[in-house]
Write an enzyme that holds these catalytic residues in place. Structure first.
Site, short mmCIF file in Angstrom:
data_model
loop_
_atom_site.label_atom_id
_atom_site.label_comp_id
_atom_site.label_asym_id
_atom_site.label_seq_id
_atom_site.Cartn_x
_atom_site.Cartn_y
_atom_site.Cartn_z
N ASP A 211 7.29 8.38 -7.41
CA ASP A 211 6.25 9.37 -7.08
C ASP A 211 6.54 10.09 -5.77
OD1 ASP A 211 4.73 8.95 -9.37
OD2 ASP A 211 3.54 7.36 -8.45
N LYS B 260 0.30 0.23 -12.94
CA LYS B 260 1.39 0.33 -11.98
C LYS B 260 1.53 -0.91 -11.10
CE LYS B 260 1.71 5.38 -11.57
NZ LYS B 260 1.71 6.51 -10.62
N TYR C 229 -3.32 18.30 -10.68
CA TYR C 229 -3.09 19.63 -11.27
C TYR C 229 -4.01 19.74 -12.48
CZ TYR C 229 -0.62 17.38 -15.10
OH TYR C 229 -0.32 16.61 -16.19
N ALA D 196 -2.08 6.38 -4.91
CA ALA D 196 -1.37 7.65 -4.87
C ALA D 196 -0.82 7.93 -3.48
CB ALA D 196 -2.28 8.79 -5.32
N ARG E 55 -12.19 7.74 3.46
CA ARG E 55 -13.62 7.48 3.67
C ARG E 55 -13.85 6.10 4.28
NH1 ARG E 55 -14.31 11.11 -0.62
NH2 ARG E 55 -15.92 12.66 -0.15
N SER F 179 4.46 13.35 -20.26
CA SER F 179 5.79 12.75 -20.13
C SER F 179 6.68 12.94 -21.36
CB SER F 179 5.67 11.27 -19.78
OG SER F 179 5.10 11.10 -18.51
#
Length: 280
Positions: free
Chosen positions: A103, A66, A222, A132, A153, A17
């Site tokens: 996001d 978060k 990534y 996420a 899952r 960031s």
């Protein structure tokens, strides 16, 4: 006095960031300072309150804070409210702490602007039901996805997200849940990996019938090399296999826009980051 911004997290030494926002500021001739700060878990709320005084103008929040940032924000955007998590904080004119989650907007911008992927009327499989995944569901639906299947899952976690997001937006989309053992038949236009399995080098155990030569696979992770999910997608002849570096930059650009009122050009920043990671 220079406006100050920061990202709070623990650990934080891996954060890109400061580099990203430094490039944004230079590009837009904005005078600001952006730092990464490692925060002890017991100090989070106190440190946020202290930082968001002059000259502290805004904060990005990353793991594991978060959800606590969501609770701390006095005013939340709709997308942050539904996501149950906040990654962008600032004070408004009245002094109240406001929170947003950029996001999902970052993901959609990377897909549609950088990769020219059509989301309208698309059939999407979202792998994972954690934070996420939750942060990107509303933006994907808003972008026009006609069907969104959330696979996890633990089925109950995916079903919980369907109960939260099913009533959201228009009636032109279908949202459902399944576990990894009962994935639906048919091909998806887009498969998004929102699990953290790739961090431990795991590859997905998914049936090939989920995709055809037109299916695009996107990993929200990534790294310096191809992620396990992207490798799986390429080996099974996906149309494209894309990682989440562009999403990282795009969600940062959305935060920059909130704070500074200017949307930076993300393309050169993404390219510079790819080069710094040794990606071609």
């Amino acid at each position: 006095m220079i406006d100050k911004y920061a990202v709070f997290g623990h650990p934080i030494n891996h954060s890109k960031s400061p580099l990203i926002h430094g490039m944004f500021a230079a590009q837009q001739d904005q005078l600001l300072e952006y730092t990464a700060v490692d925060i002890a878990e017991e100090e989070f709320e106190q440190r946020v309150e202290a930082f968001l005084q002059e000259p502290g103008k805004g904060l990005n929040i990353t793991v594991p804070f978060k959800e606590r940032a969501w609770a701390l924000a006095a005013v939340r955007t709709e997308r942050a409210e539904l996501a149950g998590a906040v990654n962008t904080l600032w004070r408004d004119e009245s002094g109240s702490i406001r929170g947003d989650n950029t996001d999902g907007a970052g993901l959609v911008a990377d897909l549609t602007c950088n990769h020219r992927i059509q989301l309208d009327k698309s059939r999407i499989l979202l792998l994972g039901a954690g934070g996420a995944a939750r942060g990107v569901i509303k933006p994907l639906l808003d972008a026009g996805a006609s069907e969104l299947v959330i696979a996890n899952r633990t089925l109950s976690k995916a079903q919980l997200l369907v109960s939260v997001f099913g009533p959201v937006g228009s009636s032109n989309h279908q949202i459902s849940a399944c576990d990894f053992q009962h994935l639906p038949e048919g091909n998806f236009d887009l498969i998004i990996n929102a699990t953290s399995a790739g961090l431990s080098g795991e590859t997905p155990d998914l049936p090939v019938h989920l995709m055809n030569e037109y299916t695009i696979c996107y990993d929200m992770l990534y790294g310096t090399s191809e992620t396990p999910f992207c490798r799986w997608a390429r080996q099974h002849q996906a149309s494209k296999s894309l990682d989440g570096l562009g999403m990282l930059v795009e969600q940062a650009a959305e935060s920059f826009l909130i704070w500074r009122g200017i949307k930076p050009d993300t393309a050169p920043v993404i390219e510079a980051l790819r080069q710094s990671l040794g990606q071609q």
